[in-house]
Design a protein around this motif. Structure first.
Motif, PDB file in Angstrom:
ATOM      1  N   GLU A 951       0.832  -1.202   0.000  1.00  0.00           N
ATOM      2  CA  GLU A 951       0.000   0.000   0.000  1.00  0.00           C
ATOM      3  C   GLU A 951       0.870   1.256   0.000  1.00  0.00           C
ATOM      4  N   ASN A 952       2.044   1.169   0.631  1.00  0.00           N
ATOM      5  CA  ASN A 952       2.889   2.342   0.791  1.00  0.00           C
ATOM      6  C   ASN A 952       4.348   1.901   0.726  1.00  0.00           C
ATOM      7  N   LEU A 953       5.152   2.596  -0.098  1.00  0.00           N
ATOM      8  CA  LEU A 953       6.576   2.301  -0.220  1.00  0.00           C
ATOM      9  C   LEU A 953       7.354   3.605  -0.108  1.00  0.00           C
ATOM     10  N   ILE A 954       8.304   3.634   0.849  1.00  0.00           N
ATOM     11  CA  ILE A 954       9.187   4.793   1.010  1.00  0.00           C
ATOM     12  C   ILE A 954      10.620   4.285   0.950  1.00  0.00           C
ATOM     13  N   VAL A 955      11.376   4.770  -0.014  1.00  0.00           N
ATOM     14  CA  VAL A 955      12.791   4.413  -0.139  1.00  0.00           C
ATOM     15  C   VAL A 955      13.554   5.717  -0.338  1.00  0.00           C
ATOM     16  N   THR A 956      14.269   6.148   0.687  1.00  0.00           N
ATOM     17  CA  THR A 956      14.969   7.432   0.615  1.00  0.00           C
ATOM     18  C   THR A 956      16.337   7.331   1.276  1.00  0.00           C
ATOM     19  N   GLY A 957      17.316   8.067   0.750  1.00  0.00           N
ATOM     20  CA  GLY A 957      18.604   8.251   1.393  1.00  0.00           C
ATOM     21  C   GLY A 957      19.499   7.037   1.419  1.00  0.00           C
ATOM     22  N   ASN A 958      19.225   6.034   0.595  1.00  0.00           N
ATOM     23  CA  ASN A 958      20.070   4.845   0.537  1.00  0.00           C
ATOM     24  C   ASN A 958      21.084   5.069  -0.590  1.00  0.00           C
ATOM     25  N   THR A 959      22.234   5.596  -0.230  1.00  0.00           N
ATOM     26  CA  THR A 959      23.157   6.156  -1.226  1.00  0.00           C
ATOM     27  C   THR A 959      23.791   5.112  -2.137  1.00  0.00           C
ATOM     28  N   ALA A 960      23.742   3.837  -1.764  1.00  0.00           N
ATOM     29  CA  ALA A 960      24.337   2.801  -2.627  1.00  0.00           C
ATOM     30  C   ALA A 960      23.295   2.017  -3.405  1.00  0.00           C
ATOM     31  N   LEU A 961      22.014   2.287  -3.169  1.00  0.00           N
ATOM     32  CA  LEU A 961      20.955   1.487  -3.787  1.00  0.00           C
ATOM     33  C   LEU A 961      20.604   2.024  -5.168  1.00  0.00           C
ATOM     34  N   GLU A 962      20.707   1.133  -6.189  1.00  0.00           N
ATOM     35  CA  GLU A 962      20.353   1.553  -7.548  1.00  0.00           C
ATOM     36  C   GLU A 962      19.529   0.507  -8.295  1.00  0.00           C
ATOM     37  N   ASP A 963      19.252  -0.629  -7.681  1.00  0.00           N
ATOM     38  CA  ASP A 963      18.477  -1.674  -8.361  1.00  0.00           C
ATOM     39  C   ASP A 963      17.131  -1.848  -7.663  1.00  0.00           C
ATOM     40  N   GLU A 973      -1.031   0.304  -9.369  1.00  0.00           N
ATOM     41  CA  GLU A 973      -1.373   1.708  -9.604  1.00  0.00           C
ATOM     42  C   GLU A 973      -1.862   2.411  -8.332  1.00  0.00           C
ATOM     43  N   ASN A 974      -2.286   1.626  -7.294  1.00  0.00           N
ATOM     44  CA  ASN A 974      -2.783   2.232  -6.061  1.00  0.00           C
ATOM     45  C   ASN A 974      -1.709   2.405  -4.993  1.00  0.00           C
ATOM     46  N   THR A 975      -0.523   1.897  -5.217  1.00  0.00           N
ATOM     47  CA  THR A 975       0.545   2.006  -4.227  1.00  0.00           C
ATOM     48  C   THR A 975       1.054   3.438  -4.156  1.00  0.00           C
ATOM     49  N   TYR A 976       1.170   3.944  -2.903  1.00  0.00           N
ATOM     50  CA  TYR A 976       1.757   5.263  -2.711  1.00  0.00           C
ATOM     51  C   TYR A 976       3.267   5.086  -2.631  1.00  0.00           C
ATOM     52  N   VAL A 977       4.018   5.759  -3.497  1.00  0.00           N
ATOM     53  CA  VAL A 977       5.454   5.534  -3.622  1.00  0.00           C
ATOM     54  C   VAL A 977       6.209   6.845  -3.424  1.00  0.00           C
ATOM     55  N   THR A 978       7.236   6.794  -2.554  1.00  0.00           N
ATOM     56  CA  THR A 978       8.178   7.908  -2.398  1.00  0.00           C
ATOM     57  C   THR A 978       9.584   7.346  -2.560  1.00  0.00           C
ATOM     58  N   ASN A 980      13.507   8.813  -3.328  1.00  0.00           N
ATOM     59  CA  ASN A 980      14.393   9.945  -3.571  1.00  0.00           C
ATOM     60  C   ASN A 980      15.701   9.784  -2.801  1.00  0.00           C
ATOM     61  N   ASN A 981      16.701  10.534  -3.235  1.00  0.00           N
ATOM     62  CA  ASN A 981      18.007  10.603  -2.570  1.00  0.00           C
ATOM     63  C   ASN A 981      18.710   9.258  -2.472  1.00  0.00           C
ATOM     64  N   ASN A 982      18.378   8.339  -3.383  1.00  0.00           N
ATOM     65  CA  ASN A 982      19.116   7.096  -3.493  1.00  0.00           C
ATOM     66  C   ASN A 982      20.131   7.238  -4.637  1.00  0.00           C
ATOM     67  N   LYS A 983      20.941   6.225  -4.849  1.00  0.00           N
ATOM     68  CA  LYS A 983      21.885   6.292  -5.960  1.00  0.00           C
ATOM     69  C   LYS A 983      21.143   6.372  -7.287  1.00  0.00           C
ATOM     70  N   TYR A 984      20.013   5.643  -7.369  1.00  0.00           N
ATOM     71  CA  TYR A 984      19.148   5.701  -8.545  1.00  0.00           C
ATOM     72  C   TYR A 984      17.729   5.878  -8.035  1.00  0.00           C
ATOM     73  N   ASN A 985      16.959   6.756  -8.688  1.00  0.00           N
ATOM     74  CA  ASN A 985      15.629   7.105  -8.191  1.00  0.00           C
ATOM     75  C   ASN A 985      14.580   6.988  -9.285  1.00  0.00           C
ATOM     76  N   PRO A 986      14.155   5.787  -9.595  1.00  0.00           N
ATOM     77  CA  PRO A 986      13.120   5.624 -10.623  1.00  0.00           C
ATOM     78  C   PRO A 986      11.751   6.044 -10.091  1.00  0.00           C
ATOM     79  N   THR A 987      10.845   6.343 -10.990  1.00  0.00           N
ATOM     80  CA  THR A 987       9.449   6.598 -10.603  1.00  0.00           C
ATOM     81  C   THR A 987       8.714   5.275 -10.498  1.00  0.00           C
ATOM     82  N   LYS A 988       7.491   5.375  -9.902  1.00  0.00           N
ATOM     83  CA  LYS A 988       6.670   4.163  -9.835  1.00  0.00           C
ATOM     84  C   LYS A 988       6.397   3.639 -11.226  1.00  0.00           C
ATOM     85  N   GLU A 989       6.154   4.563 -12.160  1.00  0.00           N
ATOM     86  CA  GLU A 989       5.862   4.146 -13.522  1.00  0.00           C
ATOM     87  C   GLU A 989       7.075   3.473 -14.149  1.00  0.00           C
TER      88      GLU A 989
END
Length: 1000
Positions: A951-963, A973-978, A980-989
């Motif tokens: 329902e909710n995913l927050i992934v922030t500030g993990n400087t080595a995470l890119e996969d 489509e209903n998942t709330y996704v945040t 940012n500030n990771n090594k790679y920051n894809p959108t939900k789409e």
């Protein structure tokens, strides 16, 4: 029958000729507006309408000389709204008289926005009237003023109650020491019906259900309480269990007797019950009906006994040879009772029966007890024989009882002690014998100005008998004494009375010229209160029936050891108190330091050696006092308060008390070892101690409150409470055991028999170890689980707790050793700021929220292997989901525990700098919310189970995470996704489109 009404005042005026518009806002001629005042209103809640009360008003216009019937609409005024502002009634619109015709004015409260029927307006009394607002809302008042002509005079609307009020008074009887917590319910009554606004007549609804009404408490005492409720007017059939009283888990009931119970409109029904512990049925002492507005002062019908005044008078006439009376004018005729000789009637009630010297010969009939409004019963100088009927004690309004100069025999009934309004009590010159019932002697505390008991059996005075001891003739004084002058007290003391049937007050200091209290030689008994007691003025005093208050610098055994009984509270002030060693029981005892007007002195106490019981509180208060004694004290019903003492008594025989409060005022002391026979404490234990060592409480099994130990700067040890089994604290915001360790207390242990407790909190700057509690099974408050809360800057070892199964665990300390908590099955776990390298154990835990945070040395988690993710919380009917948070565990590298974990509500991992892969997610079949924050070494996200939909995913500030590839299977489509500030920051789409990592 007296009615007291609720009154509305309308200040009236005449409308201009030609103005026939209803609710006319602009009359052409001033002074003809109808205005409402509220000077004389009385309603259930107070002597006036409450501010913001809303009152409905209808006005109908006459057709010539004929009144127009009230209707829902089409009246001259339809349901006009008036609001009480605190000093006036203000309408939404002004109301003016019609030009020619008179009007009828109707009023009602509470106001209804919509009135669909004036014949049958629905109304319901509340089933729960415990709160004042609900009680008030159950009251309906109505008024009508007919044929009012336009003029400038005041028009009064007299409002009356249309519901019925029930008032219930309960007195504690045999086996009931305290009524605290009592609830009263009126059962088997209909709560709904209608009111006819044309007549004010209520009517029950045909479809209404029989319900129970919870009554509102209005006077709460320990031995007497009063409740009230409003019910719809009705008749309750005989056999109905009408009144139910609940106290201490038991229920007592009153059943409607033959003939049924009528609750009349505008009437107040009063019940007075005696509650006895060993009787399920309530004992009805009296019952009466009065007009509601009279507040019970003008009783119009007495239900017990079932005989009217005329019948009671005729019973006396027949039992005492009425035909031979000197004067029996109109007795036995159909004339008004007020015309009968010797009978006085006020407000249709017999208030006096006076037949002195009238040749009454025979016995007094029991029917006299029916004249419950009688204020004077004067039958002296006759030939009355046999005993005095006990139900004369029913005449609670009696001010004068004069049966002197007859030939009455037997004992004086104890029930006469209930006549609390007596001013004259004369039974002299009879043949009465035996002893005066103790309650009768207490009448002297109620301002008797004339008491006659002389010249009875064998020509001797009747004397009070206490423990078989009789007094000789001439040694009684009956009445209250209040001495303020030296001459007055000297004269009385010289008379040598052995007994005072009343209160004795000696006032010294301001307002008095008494500088020396003389010796009351021979005075043995005072049956009321003694205020002004001192060491040497009462050398023979053995008995005080009421309260005893005294002050003297020195108290000695020579003058105090004769005292064997104090029936009320005892308050002694002194500097050196030795004695009182034959006093076995008091109601409450206070002993405190001598104050000479400028200095509070230390107090030394060495006495009270044979005191066995204090029914209420025991207070010992002194500035650096040394208190000894109380060796045989076994029971204190209230709290024991020991304040500012330098040396405390040990109470070696005390088995139970209502609570303990010890405060030695910050003075460093030695070693204390007391209360070792104490088994039960029905309240709280508060210990504010500066002793260096404190022991005791070896036998304490039950604490029905909380234990708090604090403010101990010199305390290096505390009692271990080895026998304590249960702590049943009822304070939801206070832990059952709360220990605040001072700078010298390093270890808390010794609670190994404790099975249940309402929370444990142990904290302290010097606390290093907590051990024991190996029998503790559960901790919870009334409505939630309670916590084991341990904290301390140098607390490194927590062991024991081997049986602890249900509650909560919160430990904030630099632990290096922790109990395995092998039985802990349900509850939240918080471990923070520990120095543990591995958290193991907790392997019986099946459910509860888990927080592991700021554990700076933690590298591994191997415990919690039974946590499945869903669990049954004791306070909820449905399954609950576990939340898991791992925060700021900077060295945490892997987790091998949580082997059974398959479900999580929330999963948070943040500031775990050494984690390289996201743990546990590959074994979860259900996960609602996932938060991954500031985990600097995290590079890998394992594959999720296919059933998970976040329902909710927050992934922030993990400087080595890119996969983020493996997140594709758990997002929709209903998942709330945040992200940012990771090594790679894809959108939900991007993730859903398969672009979860950077393109190579």
């Amino acid at each position: 029958m007296i009615y007291r009404y609720l009154t509305l005042s309308f200040l009236t005026a005449v409308l201009l000729a030609g103005c026939n518009e209803k609710w006319n806002d602009a009359p052409e001629q001033a002074g003809q507006e109808i205005r409402l005042g509220a000077e004389f209103m009385t309603k259930v809640s107070s002597s006036a309408f409450d501010e913001a009360d809303r009152i409905g008003v209808f006005v109908t216009e006459y057709d010539g000389d004929f009144a127009t019937e009230l209707a829902v609409s089409g009246n001259y005024v339809d349901n006009g709204l008036f609001t009480y502002t605190g000093n006036a009634l203000v309408g939404e619109k002004s109301i003016y008289y019609p030009v020619i015709n008179n009007v009828d004015i109707y009023g009602y409260h509470p106001y209804r926005e919509t009135v669909e029927s004036v014949v049958a307006l629905p109304f319901t009394v509340n089933a729960d009237q415990q709160e004042a607002a609900a009680f008030k809302a159950s009251d309906f008042v109505w008024a009508k003023r007919a044929n009012v002509a336009a003029n400038n005079s005041v028009v009064n609307l007299s409002f009356s109650h249309r519901m019925s009020k029930v008032e219930i008074e309960v007195e504690a009887g045999e086996g009931i020491p305290d009524l605290t917590g009592m609830a009263v319910t009126v059962r088997g009554v209909v709560c709904s019906g209608t009111v006819d606004l044309r007549t004010g007549q209520p009517a029950l609804s045909d479809t209404a259900l029989v319900r129970a009404v919870l009554a509102q408490p209005v006077v709460l005492g320990t031995t007497s309480q009063r409740f009230q409720a409003i019910v719809f007017p009705q008749t309750v059939s005989e056999g109905t269990y009408l009144i139910e009283i609940a106290l201490n888990g038991k229920k007592y009931t009153y059943q409607v007797p033959q003939g049924g119970q009528i609750f009349g409109s505008g009437k107040e029904q009063y019940f007075r019950f005696m509650l006895n512990a060993y009787q399920k049925e309530l004992l009805l002492k009296s019952a009466s009906v009065s007009d509601w507005a009279s507040n019970g002062e003008d009783i119009t019908e007495e239900i017990i006994p079932d005989v009217d005044g005329r019948e009671a008078l005729m019973a006396l006439y027949e039992a005492t040879g009425g035909e031979n009376w000197t004067n029996h004018e109109n007795w036995g005729t159909n004339t008004e009772l007020s015309e009968w000789y010797g009978v006085t009637v006020e407000d249709n009630e017999i208030v006096a029966l006076e037949l002195p010297d009238n040749n009454l010969s025979g016995t007094l009939p029991v029917e006299l007890g029916a004249l419950i409004r009688l204020q004077r019963l004067v039958l002296n100088g006759n030939l009355l024989m046999d005993t005095i009927p006990a139900n004369i004690g029913n005449l609670s309004q009696l001010e004068e009882l004069n049966l002197a100069n007859n030939d009455l025999t037997g004992n004086i009934p104890a029930s006469l002690g209930d006549l609390r309004n007596l001013e004259v009590f004369d039974l002299s010159y009879n043949s009465l014998s035996g002893s005066i019932p103790r309650r009768v002697t207490l009448l002297s505390a109620y301002d008797l100005n004339k008491v006659g008991l002389q010249y009875n059996a064998e020509g001797a005075e009747i004397y009070l008998e206490v423990e078989g001891e009789g007094l000789v003739e001439g040694e009684q004084y009956i009445g209250d004494l209040n001495f303020t002058t030296q001459a007055e007290i000297n004269t009385f003391a010289a008379k040598g009375y052995a007994e005072i049937l009343g209160n004795l007050t000696i006032t010294t200091g301001s307002g008095s010229d008494i500088t020396n209290v003389p010796v009351f030689a021979g005075l043995q008994k005072i049956h009321g209160n003694l205020d002004g007691y001192n060491n040497s003025s009462f050398p023979d005093l053995a008995y005080v029936g009421g309260n005893l208050t005294g002050r003297d610098e020195y108290w000695t055994a020579e003058y105090t050891d004769k005292l064997t009984y104090v029936g009320g509270n005892m308050e002694i002030r002194g500097k050196d108190i030795i004695g009182f060693n034959n006093l076995e029981e008091v109601n409450a005892l206070t002993v405190y330091s001598w104050y000479d007007g400028s200095t509070l002195h230390a107090m030394s106490v060495n006495g009270f050696r044979n005191m066995i019981r204090v029914r209420e509180e025991l207070n010992l208060n002194s500035q650096d006092g040394i208190v000894q004694g109380f060796d045989n004290l076994t029971e204190v019903g209230g709290e024991i308060s020991l304040v500012y003492l330098a040396t405390f008594p040990e109470f070696p025989s005390l088995q139970s008390c209502g609570g303990i409060d010890i405060d030695n005022g910050g003075k460093e002391g030695g070693i204390y070892n007391g209360f070792n026979a104490l088994e039960t404490v029905m309240g709280n234990i508060e210990l504010r101690l500066e002793f260096s060592e404190f022991y005791g409480f070896e036998s304490l099994k039950l604490l029905n409150g909380y234990l708090r130990i604090y403010e101990g700067d010199y305390l290096s040890s505390i009692p271990e409470f080895p026998a304590l089994e249960r702590v049943e604290n009822n304070h939801n915001n206070i832990s059952g055991i709360h220990i605040e360790c001072g700078p010298l207390l390093a270890k808390v242990s010794g609670f190994n028999n404790l099975v249940t407790c309402n929370g444990i909190r142990i904290e302290g700057e010097a606390l290093q170890e907590v051990d024991g509690f190996n029998s503790l099974v559960q901790m919870h408050y009334t409505n939630r689980l309670a916590d084991l809360n341990l904290s301390g800057n140098i607390l490194t070892k927590v062991t024991g707790f081997s049986s602890y199964a249900e509650g909560g665990i919160s430990i904030d300390a630099p632990l290096t050793i922790i109990s395995e908590f092998a039985s802990f099955a349900t509850g939240n776990v918080t471990l923070s700021n520990t120095c543990l390298t591995d958290i193991s154990g907790f392997n019986a835990l099946t459910g509860g929220n888990i927080y592991l945070g700021n554990n700076s040395q933690l590298e591994h988690i191997s415990g919690f292997n039974a946590v499945a993710g869903q669990y049954k919380h004791p306070n909820y009917s449905s399954l609950r989901k576990v939340s898991l948070e791992l925060a700021s565990n900077v060295l945490l590298k892997d987790i091998t525990g949580f082997a059974a974990l398959d479900t999580l509500g929330d999963f948070t991992i943040r500031n775990c700098y050494s984690l390289e892969t996201l743990p546990l997610v590959n074994q979860l079949t259900y996960l609602e919310r996932l938060s991954v924050e500031n985990n600097y070494s995290l590079t890998t996200i394992p594959a999720f189970q296919p059933m998970i939909a976040l329902e909710n995913l927050i992934v922030t500030g993990n400087t080595a995470l890119e996969d983020f590839t493996n997140f594709q299977s758990v997002l929709n489509e209903n998942t709330y996704v945040t992200i940012n500030n990771n090594k790679y920051n894809p959108t939900k789409e991007d993730i859903l489109a398969g672009k979860g990592k950077p393109e190579e």
